[in-house]
Design a protein around this motif. Structure first.
Motif: not given
Length: 303
Positions: A208-212, A218-220, A226-230, A272-277
């Motif tokens: 997993l790579v997280l870019l903020t 943030a994008t995972g 890829k999964v993004t959380a605003p 899982y990833l969306q919840a974490a972000l």
């Protein structure tokens, strides 16, 4: 238990013509944030027996962070003197020979069985001997324990850029999770699109790579889409500790979902990833809404 290993220090912050001592340090902030969010967390870093060392231990205890692995020493606590020039903060470190700077392999105890993951990063990776000690610690344990790495690059603190790049080139392939800010990307992968940088890191073995990107959210990046959380909109007091708190939110979520292991991360899903972000973004938004590195407690989080 998530074991955080990396710098703690005292920020000497200007106030009314004098300096106010405040506990700080990127990895220390993440440990505090994890504890406040209710995660099972421990901290490993040398702590001085001087009064500043006691000041650093109190917030850890209040947040429920297990500091039993911290070696105690008579060496002095690192101080970071903060000055403001046209509103911009500059830092001067009193670090040579300090408790943290002299962190040595002999300071690392046998790890308890309940340690399930390691978080490392910050300026503790830069100078030696502490940087070499953290690198060796990760090398010895990454095969069994997933490592989250956040280099949190501060160019003004890096005396030998070539040596530090080489260290990160050795460490990144040993990390299961790598988190990078926009500034980190600019320093590590200049003239490279963020998605391409993430692809390179995944190709080296990260799950997993997280870019903020601050207000950009943030994008995972992982093996799937890829999964993004605003970013959560809020009135910003300052951004101190925002990234550290985001890290804690992600790790706390992965731990709570029961997937903070090599096997769990290999079975990562978009949900899982969306919840974490999302938890990381929500926690960071509360931190930036108030002055200093003051991460939220679990009861302050959105239900």
């Amino acid at each position: 238990m998530i074991l955080c290993t990396g710098e703690s220090l005292i920020d000497m912050v200007p106030q009314d013509g004098a300096f106010r001592p405040l506990p700080g340090g990127a990895v220390y902030n993440t440990a505090i944030a994890l504890g406040r969010l209710g995660a099972r967390v421990g901290y490993l870093w040398p702590v001085s027996r001087d009064p500043f060392g006691e000041q650093l231990l109190r917030p850890l205890a209040e947040a429920g962070v297990d500091a039993a692995l911290c070696p105690r020493t008579d060496r002095l606590t690192t101080l970071a003197m903060v000055t403001l020039e046209n509103g911009d903060a500059r830092y001067f470190f009193y670090d040579e020979g300090s408790a943290g700077r002299r962190f040595a392999p002999s300071d690392i105890p046998a790890l308890p069985a309940e340690v399930q993951a390691i978080f490392a990063g910050g300026i503790s990776l830069v100078p030696d001997p502490c940087g070499a000690t953290v690198e060796g610690f990760i090398r010895d344990h990454h095969a069994r324990l997933p490592v989250m790495l956040d280099p949190n690059i501060r160019p003004f603190f890096i005396a030998d850029a070539e040596a530090y790049r080489a260290r990160l080139e050795r460490l990144i392939p040993q990390a299961a999770i790598v988190k990078l800010s926009g500034d980190d990307l600019d320093w590590l992968y200049p003239d490279t699109a963020p998605a391409e940088a993430a692809r390179r890191i995944l190709a080296q073995g990260a799950k997993l790579v997280l870019l903020t990107g601050g207000a950009a959210g943030a994008t995972g990046y992982w093996s799937g889409a890829k999964v993004t959380a605003p970013a959560v909109r809020t009135e910003v007091a300052d951004t101190i500790g925002a990234g550290d708190t985001f890290n804690a939110g992600v790790l706390a979520s992965l731990q709570a979902q029961g997937i903070l292991s090599h096997e769990g991360l290999a079975a990562l899903t978009p949900g899982y990833l969306q919840a974490a972000l999302t938890l990381g973004a929500q926690a960071a938004a509360i931190t930036v809404s108030r002055p200093g590195a003051n991460p939220p407690w679990s009861h302050e989080m959105p239900k």
